[in-house]
Every structure is written in C-alpha cells, then in structure tokens.
Design a protein around this motif. Structure first.
Motif, PDB file in Angstrom:
ATOM      1  N   GLU A  92      -7.600  -0.526  -1.358  1.00  0.00           N
ATOM      2  CA  GLU A  92      -7.946  -1.860  -0.877  1.00  0.00           C
ATOM      3  C   GLU A  92      -9.249  -1.843  -0.084  1.00  0.00           C
ATOM      4  N   ASN A 128       0.792  -1.227   0.000  1.00  0.00           N
ATOM      5  CA  ASN A 128       0.000   0.000   0.000  1.00  0.00           C
ATOM      6  C   ASN A 128       0.827   1.282   0.000  1.00  0.00           C
ATOM      7  N   TYR A 171      -8.614 -10.575  -1.878  1.00  0.00           N
ATOM      8  CA  TYR A 171      -7.319 -10.577  -1.193  1.00  0.00           C
ATOM      9  C   TYR A 171      -6.490 -11.799  -1.582  1.00  0.00           C
ATOM     10  N   ARG A 226      -4.306  -1.530  -7.869  1.00  0.00           N
ATOM     11  CA  ARG A 226      -4.302  -2.125  -6.537  1.00  0.00           C
ATOM     12  C   ARG A 226      -3.035  -1.733  -5.775  1.00  0.00           C
TER      13      ARG A 226
END
Length: 245
Positions: free
Chosen positions: A73, A45, A103, A142
């Motif tokens: 996410e 992230n 996930y 993502r």
C-alpha cells in the motif's frame, strides 16, 4: 499463486473459510483441489499462504500455512473524486486506479455529466464497480480492497474533501507547471489526498472556484487536454511515483 480476499471473521485460528461466489470460482473455474496452495488477504494488510483442506456446505475450508504482513500500500490514502463518465469508462477508471494504489473512489455527479443515475441504477453501478475493484485488487496484489463509494452530488463531495489534508483539482485552463510540481511534491507520507476529475465536458468554472473555496489547489497536468479516463490515472501515477517507498 491465486489470491482471494476475505473478511476478518472468516479467519478462525488456523483455518480460513471461503464463502459465496469465490467457492464456485475456486472449485469449478480454477478447479483447485485439496492440497493446492493459494494466497489470502484479510483486507487489513495481513496475508496468508494457505492450502485447500476441503469443500463442504458451500464453503471452502483452508488451512493456514504461513502468515505475513503485506507492504503493497502507498503511505498516503488517495481519494479519487471522479465525475461520472459515459458508457463503461468508469469500469476502466476503477480497475486502473486500484492498480495504481488509490484508497477510495468517489463517483460524483457534476454539471457537465451526461450520465444521470437514479438511486436504483446508481446502487447497481456501484455494486458492479465494487466487484471490479475487488478483482483488480486481487490481480495487483493489494493488501486492501479499495472502496467505491456511493454517487455524491458535487457539494457533498466537496464537504467530504474538507476532511483530507491535500486536495487537488486538475483544470484544463490552469497554468503553472512549476507550481503543480511543488504541490505534488509537498505531499508527505501519512497525509490523505483528494483528486477531483471532471467528466467528459470538464469542469464548469464555477465548480473550480467552489473547489478552491473549499481548500483545493488548482493544478495542471500539462499542455494537452486529457480525457476523463486519463486525467485521474495520470495524477495517480505521479503521486505513486512520488510516494512509493
């Protein structure tokens, strides 16, 4: 802007080092030249805006211009336990599931699966599915690359699902849309969720009972019978809509 994924060890101070097939893609397919900008994610992230500094020793050297946290996410980790389908359907399932926020994808050998993979074939398939997941993660922005696990037997998948907070098994003979809505809407941010999807022939009744004994809730996705490549994506779409911030 083009986006690529790296591992944390490829990020060093103010530079990022691209390796492997991505170098050829950047240099010879996209024809990116020094000075051009691109996006880089470390799979945790964190997102970087970089520019190409140079190519050397089978590497692309990038300079970090900006660093930012990524908020793409879902607030819950969703595991898709997918019964092995025929042909190349799994490739479509992986691609679209990644776009929808899954996930992890767990391929599962179930009783009505037509496809039977030995260890060698399974390893090659999983590698291919992993490449598709990576590509789909790039395309959809993502912050992580969802993992495609190795092929599990049904009882192994049920054992794994016991570690999750909420587990659902859509079944064509199930009834009670209101109950299904309640189960879907009961999922809270931070919870882990498992969805079991049968292969083309669906589940054996015994498999559904085993899942329920392991803690799964039987749900319906409507009055129509959905294909295996549609059912999981439908459940994911509903959860995405429910959980999306």
């Amino acid at each position: 802007m083009q986006q690529f994924f790296v591992t944390a060890d490829q990020v060093q101070e103010n530079q990022i080092y691209i390796e492997g097939t991505d170098v050829n893609h950047m240099k010879n397919v996209l024809r990116m030249r020094p000075g051009e900008k691109l996006g880089i994610s470390d799979g945790n992230n964190h997102h970087y805006i970089c520019q190409v500094e140079k190519y050397e020793d089978a590497q692309a050297v990038l300079t970090i211009l900006e660093e930012e946290s990524v908020d793409t996410e879902l607030p819950s980790k969703i595991y898709l336990f997918q019964g092995l389908p025929k042909g190349d359907k799994m490739e479509l399932i992986v691609q679209k599931a990644v776009e929808l926020g899954v996930y992890k994808i767990v391929p599962v050998a179930m009783k009505r699966c037509v496809v039977r993979l030995d260890d060698k074939k399974a390893a090659k398939k999983v590698e291919r599915w992993g490449e598709i997941a990576r590509s789909a993660a790039k395309q959809s922005g993502r912050g992580i690359v969802p993992k495609v696990g190795g092929v599990l037997k049904y009882d192994e998948a049920l054992m794994l699902s016991k570690e999750l907070d909420v587990v659902m098994i859509p079944y064509e003979l199930a009834e009670g849309m209101e109950q299904t809505k309640q189960i879907m809407q009961s999922v809270r941010p931070g919870q882990s969720v498992g969805i079991f999807i049968g292969p083309e022939g669906g589940f054996e009744k015994e498999e559904v009972e085993q899942a329920k004994e392991a803690g799964a809730s039987e749900i319906t996705l409507g009055k129509r019978i959905l294909r295996t490549e549609t059912a999981g994506l439908t459940a994911l779409s509903i959860l995405m809509y429910h959980l999306e911030k």
